[in-house]
Design an enzyme around this catalytic site. Sequence first.
Site, PDB file in Angstrom:
ATOM      1  CE  LYS A  89      87.550  68.210  81.735  1.00  0.00           C
ATOM      2  NZ  LYS A  89      88.122  66.934  82.187  1.00  0.00           N
ATOM      3  CG  ASN A 116      92.894  68.527  81.361  1.00  0.00           C
ATOM      4  OD1 ASN A 116      94.042  68.561  80.935  1.00  0.00           O
ATOM      5  ND2 ASN A 116      92.545  67.873  82.451  1.00  0.00           N
ATOM      6  N   GLY A 146      84.813  57.954  77.214  1.00  0.00           N
ATOM      7  CA  GLY A 146      84.492  59.368  77.012  1.00  0.00           C
ATOM      8  C   GLY A 146      85.757  60.208  77.111  1.00  0.00           C
ATOM      9  CB  ALA A 181      88.028  60.806  82.066  1.00  0.00           C
TER      10      ALA A 181
END
Lengths: 274, 274
Positions: free
Chosen positions: A82, A103, A145, A147
């Site tokens: 990522k 992403n 984080g 996400a």
Amino acid sequence: MTQPPATDQVSFLDGRTRLYGIVGDPIEQVRSPEMITWELQQRGANAVLLPLHVREPDFDAVMPQLQRLANLDGLVFTIPFKARALGLASRLGPQAQQIGAINALKRTRAGAWVGEIFDGSGCVEAFRRRGLPLAGQRVMLVGLGGAGSAIAAAVAGQQPALMRLHDLDATRGARVADTVRRISPGTRVELGPPVVDGMDVLMNASPVGMLGDPRLPIEVDRLPEALVVFDAIVKPEMTPLLALAQRCGCRTVQGREMMRGQIARMVDFFLENS
Amino acid sequence: MTQPPATDQVSFLDGRTRLYGIVGDPIEQVRSPEMITWELQQRGANAVLLPLHVREPDFDAVMPQLQRLANLDGLVFTIPFKARALGLASRLGPQAQQIGAINALKRTRAGAWVGEIFDGSGCVEAFRRRGLPLAGQRVMLVGLGGAGSAIAAAVAGQQPALMRLHDLDATRGARVADTVRRISPGTRVELGPPVVDGMDVLMNASPVGMLGDPRLPIEVDRLPEALVVFDAIVKPEMTPLLALAQRCGCRTVQGREMMRGQIARMVDFFLENS
């Protein structure tokens, strides 16, 4: 010997099929090939999304050459790529600019590669599909984080009244708070331990509760019935937090719904002309 | 909004799917993706064969990196890459050694790439499936290009009594005659213009009769009824030669049957452990 039947060919693949791929190491566990391919084909595209197993040490050599495949139109990135994917983009979409991470990548008609991130818009799309508003709401978000910070930015885009942010890493918390303030100056931003009193929505984007972890991301015995509870975790579908929320009569939004929302937004991105 | 149906995914692709590809420039016209994928899935393999559009100037840079994709197990080559594919093989299968050309590559368990060619064995397989012998037969073969020289070698492997070879390029004719003699020392080899008298089988591997070309690859008005007539041309399925053969009561074998035979042998090669 009998003649082969006239149906000696599949209908989902031919010489004109456009290719998309999800790049990861390992790759066997990904769900995007069956789910994104379904969405692409539902929209009438002659396209598939493939698992592409690029070993971690091969990434820098393999990726620029893969991008030269003339019928490859887009890529999705998963663990452990990522962060490195950002370097493959020639420019960034609006969400990616806010967060500084991507992403997904797609080729434009001019041959550039645009990077964008969909973790956050998938969450917002899941709320939209369920008719649950985020505008004007008071939102508690646990976990900042990859996400979580994408969710923070996308939720901020909906102009909530309040966002309270929590992460074990204080530096990260301060950075995400800045992002939220920049995106939605009218939103009150707080940093601090998770609370539910005075909140309309509780969102978990931390790994607490994943894969058999029995813990809750917040220390409570009960949740207010009016609270909407979202968990970004996909496995298990019913996390300890969501189970508690259901026992307390709360409405819940599951990680799988965020994944579906993310897939819808990602396929919009892949198929729109640009 | 209603919940998405539980069937929001395709069944032919997932994270464990093994990848094969056909490499060409252009790529839209290839039939291998739908036909070879069908054959792979018929055999129970979780695998697909994709169109891979590698532009001609990109071939040398892209291919070695594509070969590093850890879930890519095999490649097929079409125009204009048949000759250059040879350089990607770390060793050659038996047919490829005889001819010095390949049209497919597979990764072995040890990570080497074995090259093999299936144009010829597809023709032999088509005859086998129809119960038509080549052993002991007298065979006239017209056209000794890529497909023709592969067919010559594979037919020689069946030990025909006589092979008469014709090509406009005399050097090519002499080279293929040597190959046939080496493979089948007991076969009488002739070089010269096409004839049908004294022949059991007439094979066309020249482009004469392709895509609306009204010509025959041999100057005749009639063909002996006992002659078996094969045409390697796939489009049209009914070439002028095959139409004449049917009018004369000959048994015919079509290019599409060779293609099916080639696919069967190629998938054997891809799936056998080595």
